[in-house]
Design an enzyme around this catalytic site. Structure first.
Site, PDB file in Angstrom:
ATOM      1  N   LYS A  94       0.845  -1.205   0.000  1.00  0.00           N
ATOM      2  CA  LYS A  94       0.000   0.000   0.000  1.00  0.00           C
ATOM      3  C   LYS A  94       0.878   1.253   0.000  1.00  0.00           C
ATOM      4  CE  LYS A  94      -3.794  -2.438   2.165  1.00  0.00           C
ATOM      5  NZ  LYS A  94      -4.497  -2.870   3.357  1.00  0.00           N
ATOM      6  N   GLN A 135      -4.663  -1.607   9.652  1.00  0.00           N
ATOM      7  CA  GLN A 135      -4.546  -2.937   9.045  1.00  0.00           C
ATOM      8  C   GLN A 135      -5.086  -4.003  10.003  1.00  0.00           C
ATOM      9  OE1 GLN A 135      -3.300  -3.470   5.813  1.00  0.00           O
ATOM     10  NE2 GLN A 135      -4.098  -5.527   6.120  1.00  0.00           N
ATOM     11  N   ASP A 163     -11.327   2.717   4.308  1.00  0.00           N
ATOM     12  CA  ASP A 163     -11.709   1.301   4.199  1.00  0.00           C
ATOM     13  C   ASP A 163     -13.233   1.158   4.123  1.00  0.00           C
ATOM     14  OD1 ASP A 163      -9.767  -0.607   3.858  1.00  0.00           O
ATOM     15  OD2 ASP A 163      -9.237  -0.731   5.987  1.00  0.00           O
TER      16      ASP A 163
END
Ligand code: NAP
Length: 333
Positions: free
Chosen positions: A55, A99, A122
Site C-alpha cells: 500500500k 490494518q 476502508d
C-alpha cells in the site's frame, strides 16, 4: 460446441484505475493539496506487513503522501484511540487505514468507529456503511460515500468490462462485513436482484445455478464446482486460498504445466473459491491470482483521493501556502 470464457483481467483494470488516480493526485497536488494516507500496522503479522508495504509503495507510485505508524503488539486500546484521534486532527491526512486483524486484546470495533468517517478509506465506519445502504437505490447516486475497497473493485470490474448488472440475478457467497455484505449492497444499488448465501444456507447449489453473476467470497478453495454454475454466467472469484498440498494442486489444475512449475518453485499456489473447471463454462470470470485481488489497493488509492477532494478539494488553495510537510513527505514515501 467450443466455448471460450472471457478472462476479466484485474491487473489491467487496476492499472487503468491507478493511472486515473495518479492524474487526480497530480491535479490536486498542483493546487497545493497532496492526498495523504496514514496506515497503522500493529505488531508483526507477516501477511499484514506485506499488504502494508504494498500500500505504501503504491502511494509513492501515484503521488500520494503516506506514512506508516507501527505501534507494538502490546499496544492498549486506549493508546490506539489516542493515535487515531491524532490522525483525525491532522489536516494533511485524508485517509486512515488500520490494518486488520488486530491483536485480540485490542477492541477493533471501537477503533474503527473512532476513525473520522470522512477519513475512513476502508469504508468500515457505521456512518459509511449506512451511507452505502441508503445511497444509490432508486436512482440516487452514491456520491462521495467511501465504500469498502474489495467490493468496490468488483463493481469496477463489472462496469469497466461492460457487463450489465441491472435486472441480473446476482448471488453472493459470504456475508462478511468486508466483502459479502457490502458487495450485496452495491449489486442491489446497481439494480441486480440479489441473493446472499452463507454457512447456514441449505442447498447453496440451488441458488448458484440460477446466478447470472456469482460472487464467491467464502475462503474455501474450489468450493464452487462446474455443476454449481449456470453456463454463460459471470463468475467473480474473491477467494484467495494458499494451497500447499501437491495432490490438491494436481486435482485443481490437472495438466497445467505452468502451475505445476510454479508450485515446484514456491511450494504453494493460490486457488480461489471457484474451482478452475467451472471457469470453462463461464461467460466471463476473474482468475486467481490476477482478478479481484489486484483491485483492492487501486480502490484504496481511489478512496484516498476521493477523501482528499471531499475534505479539501472545495477550498482552492494557493500552491505556495501548501503545507511544507506534505510536499517534502511525498518524496520520502
Ligand atoms: P470471512 O470474514 O471469513 O467470511 C467468510 C464468509 O463465508 C462468512 O459469511 C461465512 O458464513 C461464509 N462461509 C464460510 N464457509 C462457507 C461455506 N462452506 N458455505 C457457505 N458460506 C460459507 O472472509 P472474508 O474476509 O469475507 O474473505 C473471503 C475470501 O475472500 C477469503 O478467501 C479472503 O482471503 C478473500 N479476500 C480477498 C480480498 C481481495 O481480493 N483483496 C479481500 C478480502 C478477502 P457465516 O457468516 O455463516 O460464517
Amino acid at each position: 460446441m467450443n466455448h471460450t470464457a472471457r478472462v476479466l483481467n484485474g491487473v489491467e483494470i487496476a492499472a487503468q484505475i491507478k493511472a486515473e488516480v495518479a492524474e487526480e493526485a497530480r491535479v490536486l497536488t498542483a493546487r497545493g493539496i497532496v492526498p495523504g494516507l496514514a496506515v497503522v500496522l500493529v505488531g508483526h503479522v507477516a501477511a499484514s506487513e506485506i499488504y502494508v508495504r504494498s500500500k505504501v509503495k503504491t502511494c509513492a507510485e501515484l503521488g500520494i503522501y503516506s506514512e506508516m505508524l507501527t505501534p507494538p503488539e502490546s499496544v492498549a486500546t486506549e493508546e490506539m484511540l489516542e493515535l487515531i484521534a491524532g490522525l483525525n486532527a491532522r489536516p494533511e491526512i485524508d485517509g486512515i487505514l488500520v490494518q486488520l486483524p488486530l491483536p485480540a486484546h485490542v477492541d477493533t470495533r471501537r477503533l474503527l468507529e473512532a476513525i473520522a468517517p470522512e477519513k475512513d478509506v476502508d469504508g468500515f465506519h457505521p456512518i459509511n456503511v449506512g451511507r452505502l445502504q441508503s445511497a444509490a437505490s432508486h436512482g440516487v447516486q452514491a456520491g462521495a460515500a467511501l465504500a469498502p475497497c474489495t467490493p468496490a473493485g468488483i463493481m469496477e470490474v463489472l462496469k469497466r468490462s461492460g457487463l450489465p448488472v441491472a435486472g441480473k440475478h446476482a448471488v453472493v457467497l459470504g456475508r462478511s462485513e468486508i466483502v459479502g455484505k457490502p458487495a450485496a449492497m452495491m449489486l442491489l444499488n446497481a439494480s441486480a436482484t440479489v441473493t446472499v448465501c452463507h454457512s447456514k444456507t441449505v442447498d447453496i447449489a440451488r441458488y448458484t445455478r440460477d446466478a447470472d453473476i456469482l460472487v464467491a467470497a467464502i475462503g474455501r478453495p474450489g468450493f464452487v464446482t462446474a455443476e454449481m454454475v449456470k453456463p454463460g454466467a459471470t463468475l467473480i472469484d474473491v477467494g484467495i486460498n494458499r494451497v500447499t498440498d501437491a495432490a490438491e494442486v494436481a486435482r485443481f489444475f490437472p495438466g497445467d504445466q505452468a502451475r505445476a512449475a510454479q508450485f515446484a518453485l514456491r511450494g504453494s499456489t493460490l486457488v480461489g473459491d471457484i474451482h478452475p473447471a467451472a471457469f470453462a463454462l463461464a461467460g466471463a470470470y476473474t482468475p486467481v491470482p490476477g482478478g479481484v485481488g489486484a483491485l483492492t489497493i487501486a480502490m484504496l488509492m481511489h478512496n484516498t483521493v476521493l477523501a482528499a477532494k471531499a475534505r479539501r478539494g472545495g477550498a482552492a488553495r494557493n500552491a505556495q501556502s501548501a503545507d511544507a510537510h506534505c510536499e517534502s513527505a511525498v518524496g520520502k514515501a
